[in-house]
Design an enzyme around this catalytic site. Sequence first.
Site, short mmCIF file in Angstrom:
data_model
loop_
_atom_site.label_atom_id
_atom_site.label_comp_id
_atom_site.label_asym_id
_atom_site.label_seq_id
_atom_site.Cartn_x
_atom_site.Cartn_y
_atom_site.Cartn_z
CD GLU A 184 -2.92 -1.15 2.32
OE1 GLU A 184 -2.54 -0.66 3.40
OE2 GLU A 184 -4.05 -1.59 2.13
CD GLU A 253 -5.00 -5.82 2.47
OE1 GLU A 253 -5.78 -4.96 2.96
OE2 GLU A 253 -3.81 -5.92 2.80
#
Length: 879
Positions: A184, A253
Amino acid sequence: MATLFVYRMLIVFCLSLCLCCHHIHCSVTYDRKALLINGQRRILFSGSIHYPRSTPDMWEDLIQKAKDGGLDVIETYVFWNVHEPSPGNYNFEGRYDLVRFIKTIQKAGLYAHLRIGPYVCAEWNFGGFPVWLKYVPGISFRTDNEPFKRAMQGFTEKIVNLMKSENLFESQGGPIILSQIENEYGAQSKLLGAAGHNYMTWAAKMAVEMGTGVPWVMCKEEDAPDPVINSCNGFYCDAFTPNQPYKPTIWTEAWSGWFTEFGGPIHQRPVQDLAFAAARFIQKGGSFINYYMVGLFTIEFFLAGGPFITTSYDYDAPIDEYGLIRQPKYGHLKELHRAIKMCERALVSADPIVTSLGGFQQAHVYSSESGDCAAFLSNYDTKSAARVLFNNMHYNLPPWSISVLPDCRNVVFNTAKVGVQTSQMEMLPANAEMFSWESYFEDISSLDDSSTFTTQGLLEQINVTRDASDYLWYITSVDIGSSESFLHGGELPTLIVQSTGHALHIFINGQLSGSAFGTREARRFMYTGKVNLRAGRNKIALLSVAVGLPIREDDDSVNHFDFIAKLIMIFVIMKNVGGHYETWNTGILGPVALHGLDQGKWDLSWQKWTYQVGLRGEAMNLVSPNGISSVEWMQSSLAVQRQQPLMWHKAYFNAPEGDEPLALDMEGMGKGQIWINGQSVGRYWTAYAKGDCNGCNYVGGYRPTKCQLGCGQPTQRWYHVPRSWLKPTQNFLVVFEELGGNPSRISLVKRSVTSVCAEVAEYHPTIKNWHIESYGKPEEFHSPKVHLRCSPGHAISSIKFASFGTPLGTCGSYQQGPCHSPTSYDILEKKCVGKQRCAVTISNSNFGVDPCPNVLKRLSVEAICSPTTSTTMQPNWRG
């Protein structure tokens, strides 16, 4: 230069593949449609299971349940701080046995996705980084910084070489088909500019050159250089496209829920919406979905980060933190996976043809040259159902739903139509008596001089504790003259303490004067309170308490359905999170001042302060049976009467019979920590949840402020106790309580399914109604069934509610509607009572007569599950 770099990376990647193929068939590549395993494009469903968040004896059951739920892959982060607690000293034992975990995945016949990071976020202490990393000279985290890159590469190589030595990459015959570097990083990379971009490209190059023989991914990094695949994280990823047309569309995710913070509500994501998000991703060309999370457990206190993240990391996952299947989430997703797998050949062989079926309705049709055909019929309307015409047939679509047609004709699944049971969980007494509670007061009147030091001014907490303890004492003294006005009937002076987090207890001359707490949104807080000082010397002792170290976090709760929320979240990121979180402060940095004295304000910030890391009970190892003899314990009944803060409590208990998951009920306590047989159960805090718990509707974009539960109750009341930690007798329980509380109210409970519900309509879509070979021919309709199932060792003891017709309400509050078959109870009791599971066909013939002709009927049922023995159970009945 950029073109040359990409070319070199592709050469390195191809060479690594060729080298591994020299001895063993190399089986993992990718193209724009999907990952290719053994040359076959695959639609893959994955689920996150973090190995340190459970115990090794739980892994096999967790992984098998994930497989039974239709998953192909298990994903896990790799947690640097547990594997390298000090520089060069590694730990891969017990819960940290990564090799054993990966081999357990392989034994189950599943693939693995290894997300090395080594930054992981994961609501994990310090984002997974070891605290010692912060003190490497000249270091700056996650940027173009040589000390950081050197340390990061060293750990990454350690993990990759460990996996290679055990032949665990798919290219070696192992289960690992994907690896991830960084995590991320996209938003942070842009904030840092050139330094961020340089670091990101260096990380990608470093990873590829390790020659694992499997692809690497970078999630939420749109600039991921070839051959690294960029991927999506979020509640929805159907709008995501990879940065190159030859890369597959991967969702690393898919958030099954949301994490919980002390003082906040429980977040629930309706399975109808999660299934809708997954189906929407697949219909748009996605080929890999990883549910974050799928199964997990409670974690010990020093691993929970945040700060203020609860010990439980349940995440509303399909398998709950106790290892029990959460229905209907587990079963509904399992049916989705079966439906998608039926479409796999068409999905990987063609691109969709999208046609409009109405203002908010679409059809995505996949037709291959070999004749395979699969269709997705979507209704994006959040208010109204729709009846659409597709291939000369009519289909009914509930709002915010997608129907799956593996043969472009028969609906086998609709995301909004849940046909599996709902399991009602309860915490029941485990009948395990806590024997002879005894207590010890954490004496603050005298400190161990060998463990203290004194210096001028206030120090940052983590720089002093190095995270060896949550607790740091700040101690100073003030001399008060006998002529002070407040000593002669005037108003008491006020103490003001500014803290950067996370909790604070004020002691004046050994007595608790007050406490204050931050929150996850506002870690910094100010304590203001009157203090009862006396003439002469007064001792001011401030106990600063950390509740997990910070993690970097970007706009995780944002999705493209809520632009305003995105703007708000960006502001929060810039204000509260930002980059270089290793520089964030914790503890008391001032000002600390007394107001209301005759002299006016007295700033104490820069006078001499004495510091002590941790508690005396920690230093004496009171959490271990070997350490308890070093202090004088008193009967807890006496301690409770005094309601003293900073109390250690201990008791023994015997393990209860059975195999149900266990937990400690801490409702009668305040805030502190728990240990059993020397193992850390975690931080507890009975902070009451504030939020908006006014119902839940699955339609529309999900966000954490939606579908909240538990308002007005302790955020976390129960704390999971793994049975593998227990002995048959004399289990040693230690509780450290910061505020007060009554340990006699602590109890051991077991988590059980006490009732099961189901509600299925007459024409509920089923897999059995899918017959490609009968396309265009008369077909026999297979009536749907209600399936009920209690946990192992339990059977259906009674039918609490049953109605075939038009029943009203939801599980736990069903009521008969205007149409009701009078035989409903009799049929359900005959076919289900005394059995662990049963199935009842939904048809007029099964219930005698049609109770209301020309009306769509459904069967709603709630059954009670009770413990039983194999000798009293009847055979399971289907009919």
